[in-house]
Design an enzyme around this catalytic site. Sequence first.
Site, short mmCIF file in Angstrom:
data_model
loop_
_atom_site.label_atom_id
_atom_site.label_comp_id
_atom_site.label_asym_id
_atom_site.label_seq_id
_atom_site.Cartn_x
_atom_site.Cartn_y
_atom_site.Cartn_z
CD1 TRP A 73 -2.65 1.67 0.50
CD2 TRP A 73 -1.95 1.95 2.60
NE1 TRP A 73 -3.33 2.74 1.03
CE2 TRP A 73 -2.92 2.94 2.32
CE3 TRP A 73 -1.37 1.92 3.87
CZ2 TRP A 73 -3.32 3.88 3.26
CZ3 TRP A 73 -1.76 2.86 4.81
CH2 TRP A 73 -2.73 3.82 4.50
CG ASP A 81 -2.30 -2.26 7.27
OD1 ASP A 81 -3.45 -2.15 7.74
OD2 ASP A 81 -1.87 -1.49 6.38
CE LYS A 140 -11.00 -0.12 1.54
NZ LYS A 140 -10.11 0.75 2.32
#
Length: 407
Positions: free
Chosen positions: A135, A216, A252
């Site tokens: 990312w 993460d 999300k």
Amino acid sequence: MASGTFANVKFAPPIEVFATTAAFNKDDHPDKVNLSVGAYRTEESKPWVLPVVRKVEASMASDMSLNKEYLPVAGLPSYTEGSLRLLLGDDSSAIQEQRVLGVQSLGGTGALRLGADLLYHHGGKRIVYVTDPTWGNHIGIFTTAGYEVRKYKYWNDATCALDWDSVKTCLLEAPEGSVFVLHAVAHNPTGIDPSQEQWAAMAAIMKERNLFPFFDVAYQGFGTGDTEVDAWAVRHFVSLGFDMLGAQSYSKNFGLYNERMGNLAIITSDSAHISPVKSQVELIVRKMYSNPPSHGARVISAVLNNSALNTEWKENVMQMASRIKLMRQKLFEKLKSLGTPGSWEHIVQQNGMFSYTGLNGLCPFELSIYFMGFMTLNEVHSRWAFNNYQHVILVLLFTNTLLLSWS
């Protein structure tokens, strides 16, 4: 010539994903497809507010006992406690032994930065490893926090799969004490996750070499549709007694993108470490943004701490994950039926919202210039935010782009 304090400020490079979305919004083609936005969409290509979130918000709106007072610096306790249970499990020995701490953060990004500052200023960490690719914001977060950021090869271009040999080599050669940012599930941007056997091997090497795991956890539930299964890697590392961190995000799996809801999970090997660690991380929060917002925390807390609402939420998560898998399968089948050049099995082998397509770096230009498809350049991947009709368009984009590239 202009003068003043800001006269010599230079333009920063654009934030690619937002620049691509801006280009998409400006385009007036009726059949345009946006492959850059990292957000779930319905069959109608609309954002989806989860029904369970609507239900809780309606209840909150009529609850006169709620007020707008500041939350504690570390956040809403019922929220952070629920977040730790979600990540570590209701039967977690770490929770039972009181050697864990949750700190509410401004999204998963904020959790990463809080953890980075904690480790840098109070853990003596200076080197961090991130996957290549990763990312985009990982590098910026840790660089700004003062770290030397190193990359290790994660994606194998030839096989469109995990480069397992390179991952192991890096773990064996990295300086002891180095921090490794690990994607707990649904790797961003490749969609490729280690198997449980590979996770176990990674944990064994990291334990032996005193490497520090920083997970993460942006997509718990979006990998398999099951939040318990998606937490396997984190829970395995915890079971081995690591000191470790986890940066949780609810953008999300709760669809709360603009509420900026995150949690820094701090797991220690000794409960005696919790109080001093909490005192220091609260000072970091105080200097950075003082204390966190309450609305999203109350929504998530209500869901995580109520059996009926929690069950409904997990059904919502499964619905989103199942749709993502269906989109992958349809794309794969159509690419095969059209005889699109190349092998596309990796599309259905990957997990979550992201997919490394295997296209080369020129293809995004060709997609956007010739075929009104918008894709980021440095992470040549697609995000599962389109509908059945757009699948046909997407397949044609891929097929025509590849034919154009290879002609």
